[in-house]
Motif scaffolding. Sequence first.
Motif, mmCIF file in Angstrom:
data_model
loop_
_atom_site.group_PDB
_atom_site.id
_atom_site.type_symbol
_atom_site.label_atom_id
_atom_site.label_comp_id
_atom_site.label_asym_id
_atom_site.label_seq_id
_atom_site.Cartn_x
_atom_site.Cartn_y
_atom_site.Cartn_z
ATOM 1 N N GLU A 1 0.823 -1.214 0.000
ATOM 2 C CA GLU A 1 0.000 0.000 0.000
ATOM 3 C C GLU A 1 0.853 1.258 0.000
ATOM 4 O O GLU A 1 0.563 2.214 -0.730
ATOM 5 N N SER A 2 1.925 1.289 0.784
ATOM 6 C CA SER A 2 2.758 2.489 0.814
ATOM 7 C C SER A 2 3.568 2.636 -0.474
ATOM 8 O O SER A 2 3.794 3.752 -0.953
ATOM 9 N N HIS A 3 3.995 1.516 -1.066
ATOM 10 C CA HIS A 3 4.633 1.581 -2.386
ATOM 11 C C HIS A 3 3.672 2.202 -3.401
ATOM 12 O O HIS A 3 4.063 3.014 -4.242
ATOM 13 N N SER A 4 2.426 1.808 -3.335
ATOM 14 C CA SER A 4 1.430 2.308 -4.278
ATOM 15 C C SER A 4 1.289 3.825 -4.193
ATOM 16 O O SER A 4 1.180 4.505 -5.224
ATOM 17 N N VAL A 5 1.327 4.361 -2.988
ATOM 18 C CA VAL A 5 1.128 5.809 -2.803
ATOM 19 C C VAL A 5 2.240 6.611 -3.461
ATOM 20 O O VAL A 5 1.997 7.564 -4.200
ATOM 21 N N TYR A 6 3.516 6.245 -3.211
ATOM 22 C CA TYR A 6 4.578 7.063 -3.799
ATOM 23 C C TYR A 6 4.658 6.871 -5.306
ATOM 24 O O TYR A 6 5.188 7.731 -6.016
ATOM 25 N N ARG A 7 4.156 5.753 -5.837
ATOM 26 C CA ARG A 7 4.175 5.571 -7.294
ATOM 27 C C ARG A 7 3.251 6.571 -7.971
ATOM 28 O O ARG A 7 3.544 7.069 -9.058
ATOM 29 N N THR A 8 2.133 6.875 -7.348
ATOM 30 C CA THR A 8 1.278 7.943 -7.867
ATOM 31 C C THR A 8 2.010 9.271 -7.814
ATOM 32 O O THR A 8 2.046 10.031 -8.785
ATOM 33 N N ASP A 9 2.595 9.570 -6.669
ATOM 34 C CA ASP A 9 3.317 10.819 -6.431
ATOM 35 C C ASP A 9 4.442 11.013 -7.446
ATOM 36 O O ASP A 9 4.526 12.040 -8.137
ATOM 37 N N GLU A 10 5.313 10.030 -7.569
ATOM 38 C CA GLU A 10 6.473 10.159 -8.458
ATOM 39 C C GLU A 10 6.064 10.199 -9.931
ATOM 40 O O GLU A 10 6.690 10.892 -10.729
ATOM 41 N N PHE A 11 5.013 9.474 -10.293
ATOM 42 C CA PHE A 11 4.585 9.493 -11.690
ATOM 43 C C PHE A 11 4.057 10.865 -12.073
ATOM 44 O O PHE A 11 4.449 11.430 -13.103
ATOM 45 N N LEU A 12 3.159 11.416 -11.270
ATOM 46 C CA LEU A 12 2.562 12.703 -11.619
ATOM 47 C C LEU A 12 3.583 13.833 -11.571
ATOM 48 O O LEU A 12 3.551 14.743 -12.414
ATOM 49 N N ARG A 13 4.511 13.784 -10.622
ATOM 50 C CA ARG A 13 5.483 14.859 -10.468
ATOM 51 C C ARG A 13 6.642 14.763 -11.450
ATOM 52 O O ARG A 13 7.135 15.796 -11.914
ATOM 53 N N PHE A 14 7.069 13.532 -11.772
ATOM 54 C CA PHE A 14 8.310 13.383 -12.538
ATOM 55 C C PHE A 14 8.201 12.464 -13.755
ATOM 56 O O PHE A 14 8.500 12.874 -14.872
#
Length: 324
Positions: free
Chosen positions: A164-177
């Motif tokens: 679940e925590s891996h999933s959260v930063y994958r959204t973050d990093e995809f949209l930002r970078f």
Amino acid sequence: MGRGKFLDIVVCGPDMSGTSTQIEGIINFFQNDGKTVKDLRGTEIDALFHTEKFQDEIKTHWGNDFINLSEFLFTVKDCASTTTTTPENFLWYAHKLLSGGGTNQDLRVASMVKNKVTTYIDPNSADVWILEEPTKRGSGQVNRVIEQNRSEFGDELNPKAAAESHSVYRTDEFLRFRKPLRENNKIIVRSRSEESACYQVYDKDYLSKGVSEEYYLQLEGHKIAFANSPTNLFVVCGPENWKEKDYLEFRKSRSNGRDLDDHEKKTQYQLLVNKRYATDWLENLYKKACKKYGSEIPEITRFDIYASREEINQQMANKISSLL
């Protein structure tokens, strides 16, 4: 969904497979090829270093194109300078941005999207961008500190929480970078990716508390990850049927006396993870996920974990040359 001209290369494998060392070799390859490389690994402050606001200031006074904040700090720390740009000033500006700079807007983190809530990084300021997973920012930091070391907090390995925590930063990093980089046809090199399902998906013998493959794939960040899959996976792994004795000898040779985290301490778990990397378990995961989300299956190239650093560097360089 067709791909653009970008390359999105993931370097991965079981723990102690040497991803950081291999990425350093890839950085050297691209630099020797005349490409500008920028390193986004690290904390929010490391990312802020690459924003236009800081780069303009640094280039004005230092006239150098630093790959990351660490190189900048190392270069200028012993320099006698009359300029206004010092490591201390940079950190003060970074703190001001992260705390909102005295305005009502806080969390002014960096991104490659021009908007009202982030500080802008120009994706075209480099040809090649280096990223990592888990990140050292956001929920990636939770993974590194908590999920990989739950025993330090009186708890035990929890693959569901990790997924679940891996999933959260994958959204973050995809949209930002990652999304802006792919749209600008840049080369992305990442340490690990959504293939870390190898560590979290259920196995009746060695990962009984793991999540089902279906649960893993339906998490929102993983939907984004598999819908925008990497172009290439460079997998460094041991033999499919690695013997426990041989693995323990290998781990001892690589650990150099460092403290092992909860993942690294579990021998049979590591052998399971390696087997998934070394076999078509990984291919089957991507076939299912990419079909589900309408993306292309990445090309998977495997490298021998026992090969020397120089051998793996050369093999990866040859493969990247063919891709370019």
